[in-house]
Write an enzyme that holds these catalytic residues in place. Structure first.
Site, PDB file in Angstrom:
ATOM      1  N   GLU A 131      -4.734  12.365  -7.216  1.00 20.24           N
ATOM      2  CA  GLU A 131      -3.785  12.905  -8.195  1.00 20.24           C
ATOM      3  C   GLU A 131      -3.932  14.413  -8.426  1.00 20.24           C
ATOM      4  O   GLU A 131      -4.059  14.896  -9.552  1.00 20.24           O
ATOM      5  CB  GLU A 131      -3.908  12.127  -9.510  1.00 20.24           C
ATOM      6  CG  GLU A 131      -3.692  10.634  -9.322  1.00 20.24           C
ATOM      7  CD  GLU A 131      -3.774   9.811 -10.599  1.00 20.24           C
ATOM      8  OE1 GLU A 131      -3.877  10.389 -11.685  1.00 20.24           O
ATOM      9  OE2 GLU A 131      -3.734   8.571 -10.487  1.00 20.24           O
TER      10      GLU A 131
ATOM     11  N   GLU B 226      -2.483   0.915  -4.528  1.00 22.35           N
ATOM     12  CA  GLU B 226      -2.654   0.361  -5.889  1.00 22.35           C
ATOM     13  C   GLU B 226      -1.424  -0.447  -6.319  1.00 22.35           C
ATOM     14  O   GLU B 226      -0.975  -0.380  -7.445  1.00 22.35           O
ATOM     15  CB  GLU B 226      -2.937   1.496  -6.890  1.00 22.35           C
ATOM     16  CG  GLU B 226      -4.106   2.376  -6.497  1.00 22.35           C
ATOM     17  CD  GLU B 226      -4.371   3.507  -7.480  1.00 22.35           C
ATOM     18  OE1 GLU B 226      -3.833   3.456  -8.608  1.00 22.35           O
ATOM     19  OE2 GLU B 226      -5.127   4.433  -7.135  1.00 22.35           O
TER      20      GLU B 226
END
Ligand code: G3I
Length: 376
Positions: free
Chosen positions: A169, A285
């Site tokens: 991220e 994910e």
């Protein structure tokens, strides 16, 4: 199988679960139901793909039904939070405790599972002595406190982690920085993207056999904020590769949301652009967010989540660059959606509150079985 009803009791039990040295999987009742449920990992492997799931060390023991499913269904394991900097170097700079990571890695090896490393560097769940501005945001802090952790950690599990999320991220267009990078402590330490380059070079030197990934979210849908993130990530990848940074793969987190409306053409073009850079892709994910207090009947909600996964994976599995899929957990009661985001009743994983397969499981099984074979 008993359904999971009392979340608080469950969390208390999970927190108290003794961390046995070997994390011996509780001998869950290998009930007939569990035995005849199609095994997603095996179905994926038959086509040269892999399927895995996120877990915590406690979940390998409590409840035993979940440990059984993790054993039966997932060929790849990834730690949901225990393999991040915070829990490892919790006690102070240089005071690294790898006990839990060793236990997870040992359990994976003992059960023939591949271990996915998540994550060497993330701005969230930093150690208490480093987070909230406590770590100096200087190059010296990077050189003396962060970089040594990356090298030590990646080196310790060399040969035992087959993919590392080296950075997680790092894109944030809303922060307004050059390259749409996130305004993180690491960005400020190295006054730009140099920390990303350094992290990859450190990981490459420490773990020569691991595939080195950059992992991010908000890349999946035809909405403006996702488009900005896709553009930014592709530009970052091009610049990293141009500088000889050893990026080998892109983790697309795949936290799907039924509110957005998936567009196969938009997402397919993004996958193709990553593949055109010579990079592989893992959907890291996968789960489905179905909204707070979804008013629809349960059967309809389960089917809607499965349909979202079908549309998404039909596009993704059409691309040879896509190597595998991990769901962010296996069973709804343990989803971070419920435990972390307080979407108390979210139904977005392959198994339900009674450890029964949901329509999403059926969809995943069908998609893996129908996938075109690929080289591993
Ligand atoms: O820290 C306590 C620990 O002391 C206690 O023993 C344990 C008992 O369960 O709980 C720990 O609490 C929290 C942990 O989740 C377990 O619930 C941590 O404080 C909390 O930070 C942690 O949250 C995780 C979060 O990442 C931050 O690491 C979530 O489980 C996890 O699902 C979430 O996963 C992220 C990915 O890493 C990146 N992509 C987004 C995804 C969802 O946010």
């Amino acid at each position: 199988m008993a359904a999971v009803t009392d979340r608080r009791a469950l969390l208390t039990a999970l927190a108290a679960a003794p961390l046995a040295a070997g994390l011996g999987l509780a001998a869950a009742p290998a009930s007939a139901q569990a035995a005849d449920v199609p095994r997603l990992g095996a179905l994926a492997a038959a086509k040269g793909l892999f399927y895995g799931a996120a877990l915590t060390s406690a979940q390998l023991q409590i409840p035993p039904e979940l440990g059984r499913l993790l054993l039966d269904q997932a060929d790849v394991w990834v730690a949901e939070w225990q393999m991040k900097w915070g829990p490892i170097e919790y006690d102070g700079p240089g005071l690294r405790n790898y006990k839990v990571v060793d236990a997870i890695a040992d359990a994976a090896a003992a059960h023939g599972k591949r271990l996915r490393g998540h994550t060497l560097l993330w701005h969230t769940q930093m150690p208490p002595w480093a987070k909230n501005g406590r770590i100096a945001e200087t190059r010296a802090a990077w050189d003396k406190q962060v970089a040594p952790f990356i090298a030590d950690y990646a080196g310790r599990y060399a040969g035992r982690v087959f993919q590392w999320d080296v950075v997680n991220e790092v894109i944030e267009p809303d922060d307004g920085l050059p390259g749409a990078l996130r305004n993180s402590p690491y960005y400020r330490m190295t006054k730009g993207s140099d920390y990303i380059d350094q992290a990859f070079h450190l990981a490459r030197e420490a773990a020569p056999d691991a595939k080195l990934y950059i992992n991010d979210y908000g890349l999946e849908y035809p909405v403006a904020w996702n488009e900005r993130r896709r553009v930014a990530l592709l530009k970052l990848l091009e610049s990293l590769l141009a500088r000889g940074v050893p990026v080998e793969g892109v983790g697309i987190q795949s936290h799907l949301d039924i509110a957005y409306g998936f567009d196969a053409a938009v997402f397919g073009r993004f996958l193709d652009a990553i593949a055109d850079l010579g990079l592989e892709i893992t959907l890291t994910e996968l789960d489905v967010r179905e909204g707070v207090d979804n008013p629809n009947p349960l059967a309809q909600r389960y089917q809607r989540a499965a349909d979202e996964v079908r549309a998404y994976l039909e596009t993704a599995l059409d691309r040879p660059a896509v190597k595998g899929v991990l769901t962010w957990g296996l069973c709804d009661p343990f989803s971070y959606m419920r435990l972390g985001l307080d979407i108390a009743d979210n139904r977005g994983l392959p198994f339900d509150d009674a450890f029964r397969p949901t329509p999403m499981h059926e969809t995943l099984a069908a998609l893996f079985a129908g996938a075109s074979p690929r080289s591993t």
